[in-house]
Each structure stands twice: as C-alpha cells, then as structure tokens.
Scaffold this active site. Sequence first.
Site, PDB file in Angstrom:
ATOM      1  N   ASP A  94       4.636   5.599   3.257  1.00 32.35           N
ATOM      2  CA  ASP A  94       4.367   6.475   4.398  1.00 32.35           C
ATOM      3  C   ASP A  94       4.895   5.931   5.717  1.00 32.35           C
ATOM      4  OD1 ASP A  94       3.264   8.542   2.938  1.00 32.35           O
ATOM      5  OD2 ASP A  94       1.283   7.612   2.916  1.00 32.35           O
ATOM      6  N   SER A 128      -8.671   5.064  -2.051  1.00 31.86           N
ATOM      7  CA  SER A 128      -7.933   5.529  -0.877  1.00 31.86           C
ATOM      8  C   SER A 128      -7.389   6.917  -1.206  1.00 31.86           C
ATOM      9  CB  SER A 128      -6.787   4.560  -0.589  1.00 31.86           C
ATOM     10  OG  SER A 128      -5.776   5.240   0.126  1.00 31.86           O
ATOM     11  N   ARG A 160       4.453  13.998   5.565  1.00 32.86           N
ATOM     12  CA  ARG A 160       4.783  12.974   6.578  1.00 32.86           C
ATOM     13  C   ARG A 160       5.868  13.376   7.569  1.00 32.86           C
ATOM     14  NH1 ARG A 160      -0.041  10.982   6.338  1.00 32.86           N
ATOM     15  NH2 ARG A 160      -0.469   9.718   4.512  1.00 32.86           N
ATOM     16  N   ASP A 200      -8.941   2.701   9.951  1.00 33.11           N
ATOM     17  CA  ASP A 200      -7.689   2.100  10.446  1.00 33.11           C
ATOM     18  C   ASP A 200      -7.226   2.716  11.760  1.00 33.11           C
ATOM     19  OD1 ASP A 200      -7.455   0.297   8.385  1.00 33.11           O
ATOM     20  OD2 ASP A 200      -6.172   1.587   7.166  1.00 33.11           O
TER      21      ASP A 200
HETATM   22  N1  ARG Z   1       2.060   7.131  -3.512  1.00 34.12           N
HETATM   23  C1  ARG Z   1       2.080   8.365  -2.786  1.00 34.12           C
HETATM   24  C2  ARG Z   1       3.324   8.457  -1.939  1.00 34.12           C
HETATM   25  O1  ARG Z   1       3.916   7.465  -1.642  1.00 34.12           O
HETATM   26  C3  ARG Z   1       0.832   8.604  -1.984  1.00 34.12           C
HETATM   27  C4  ARG Z   1       0.578   7.619  -0.865  1.00 34.12           C
HETATM   28  C5  ARG Z   1      -0.778   7.763  -0.197  1.00 34.12           C
HETATM   29  N2  ARG Z   1      -1.840   7.610  -1.143  1.00 34.12           N
HETATM   30  C6  ARG Z   1      -3.121   7.402  -0.844  1.00 34.12           C
HETATM   31  N3  ARG Z   1      -3.949   7.411  -1.828  1.00 34.12           N
HETATM   32  N4  ARG Z   1      -3.559   7.233   0.352  1.00 34.12           N
HETATM   33  O2  ARG Z   1       3.689   9.540  -1.555  1.00 34.12           O
END
Ligand code: ARG
Length: 390
Positions: free
Chosen positions: A121, A173, A92, A13
């Site tokens: 995110d 992922s 983040r 991405d």
């Molecule tokens: N659900 C989690 C959050 O919102 C992780 C998000 C990213 N997860 C991932 N497998 N890329 O903090």
Amino acid sequence: MKKVILAYSGGLDTSCAVQWLKDKGHEVICFIADLGQGEDFERIEKRGLSGGASKVYIKDLRKEFADDFIFPALKAHAIYEGKYLLATALGRPLIAKYLVEVAHKEKASAIAHGCTGKGNDQVRFEVTAQILDSKLEIIAPVRVWEFKSREEEIEYALKKKIPIDVTKKKPYSLDKNLWGVSIESGVLENPWTEPPKDCYQWTNSPEEAPGKPVYLEIELEKGIPKKINGKSYGVLELIDKLCNLGSIHGIGRSDMIENRLVGIKSREIYEAPAGTILYTAHKELEALVLDRELAHYKAGISLKYAELIYYGLWYSKLRRALDKFIEKTQETVSGVVRLKLYKGNCTVVGRKSPYSLYQEKLATYSKGDIFDQKLSEGFIRIFGMPFSRP
Ligand code: ARG
C-alpha cells in the site's frame, strides 16, 4: 512548519501519526475516503479534530470507485495470482488522487499515510502521488517513527491523550471496501493454520450456508452489470445486493500466499462475494461472444492488467493503453448470465446474448446439423503440415 495532508482512518496508526506529525511541527489536515468500508465517519471526523488535525475532509468516493476503478478491473478480468480480486489495491490510487487534489487546494507541500514499510500500500500511495505531482513530499510516519511495537504506540497515545480505542489487541488486520475485505496477521501468519471461523467478516462458511441453492440472472451491457433478475440497479445498490446474497451463500472466499511487491511472501484471506459473482457472469458472457483469438489474447492482457493494479501503477500509460484495448473488446459483451449460488460455489447454468457466436446448428450432434464434416479432412491435413516430416 509544513502543511501535511494525511490519509486518515481513525485507527491507532493514523491517530498516532496526526500527533507525531504535529510533534515535528507540522499542520495536519486529515483526509478520509468513503470507499464503502461502512464506518462511522462522523465519529472518525470528531476523533481527527480532537486528535489535533486542523481540518478533516470526508469524501464519498464510492460511485467513482465503482465506475472508474472496479468496473474497468472487472472488464479486464484483473485477478492477482489467480485468487485476489484486488479490492484494497484498487482503492489506493483513488485515495492518493484525492490526497493530491486536497494538497493542491490547501496549498500543502506534503502528503502522508499510515502504511508500514513492508506492504504494497505504501508503494501504491506514493507511486500514484509521484505520477500525479512529483513535487509533493511524502511522509510515512510508521516507517520511520521510534515505536517498536503496538504497546509502545498505545503508551504514546495515552501519554499524549490521543483518542483511541484501547480495547485488547485486534486479532486481525483488516481492510474493507465495497469490493471486498482483506484479512491478515495474527494466527493467519502461519500458512499451515486453517483460517479460524471468526476471521471472516462477511461470508457464511459453506457449511452454514443455506441447504437450498439460489438462482439469479445478471444482465450486462457492454461489460457493465446493469440488472439482477430483470430489475435495474444503480452501481452501488447492485454491488451491495450481490455482496449480501453472495455472503449468505458463502461465495468469494480465498486463502492465499501472495508475492508482495517488496519481495516477501505473505498470507492473506480475502472475501469478495459481489466480485466473484460478477467475474463469473462477465467471463461466461465473454465466452459466448468473443471470438477465439480475441478471448485468448485478452487472457494475457488480464494478467498484466492485474499486475499493474497490484503494483500501484494504475495511472501508468501502460494501464491506460490496455484499458483502450479492453474497452474495444466490450462492444459485444451484452447479454444475460444465469448463475446458481450454493454452499460456497457460484456456477453458471445458462447464458444468452444477441451477439452470441455460438451456433447450435454447427455444434449439434442431433438432426439439423449443418457442419460439413468432409471439409475437416483437408483442414486437418493442412493444419498439421508444419509439424509432419517430409
Ligand atoms: N495484500 C493485499 C494487497 O496488497 C491487502 C493489503 C492490506 N491488508 C490488510 N489486511 N490490511 O493489496
């Protein structure tokens, strides 16, 4: 032509995002944060440059991540919906802080990220940037570009000669950092499907974990973990050591349906071995040293604190204000907790502190008891008064 600072990971991405932003006529500077995800950063840097970035920044943020994000969350007992130790969510705002910083340094007018429009995110990146500098423009290529599938993205990458790994589709992922791994998509999207063995990145299953328990002592000072089995460690070493040990014993897995900020429910698997060990130690020590009112009140604050992290509101005034409260509660959170790790379980077996409020002579049912049981009669009469009929 704009100068854009892109949060870059080297994956499909963000690699396509570099080219896509260039197609739109922008200059792209990549920013890579090392949060302990254990990648080959040199390789990612090369990839960013050969993919068309005019510059690549790599910043080791691990220490700041641990000191200023992970430990405050630990002290607050921030756990989202009872299961998620917030590894991804904590990273983040830190990345966003540096995107803004680099944007200022480079006199860029925009920042960009590779998040989709369905996740948390994007919110965390953008809200943080909004709080820190509301004038910066935010570009989210994945939310707006024309590719409808991964295949179309790969096709674009091949056509534009963007360096990517064209291995077959990855089954999950993943997002990793030193505090934990988040694992989603693929077969995990069916909430009835048991997580396959291969989705776990760090931890042994309880079945594979050693048949013999291991004991360990964690020493904390004002809520911060300092020693393991009497030996001092730096923060990163300490987390790393517990991560390895916890992984061997299958500690810190969770399988969760969570409520995302954007209104949907999603299924995610988490691994947080070090976090699980440290939360257990920290909570057990607090149970010994905080008085009842403070402990119960703090539990309510923990829920709010976790929600604020999950929602990307790390830099909100409320989170900062709650932090002052939490800090105050940690004055006496010093002592040692003894834990036992065994086949997926992390259990407390002992605790001690110079600030302990536990008094054996009051609690004991054996000789030496100094609790005056006669006083209880009057206490209960008065305590029950508001609830009894005249
Ligand atoms: N659900 C989690 C959050 O919102 C992780 C998000 C990213 N997860 C991932 N497998 N890329 O903090």
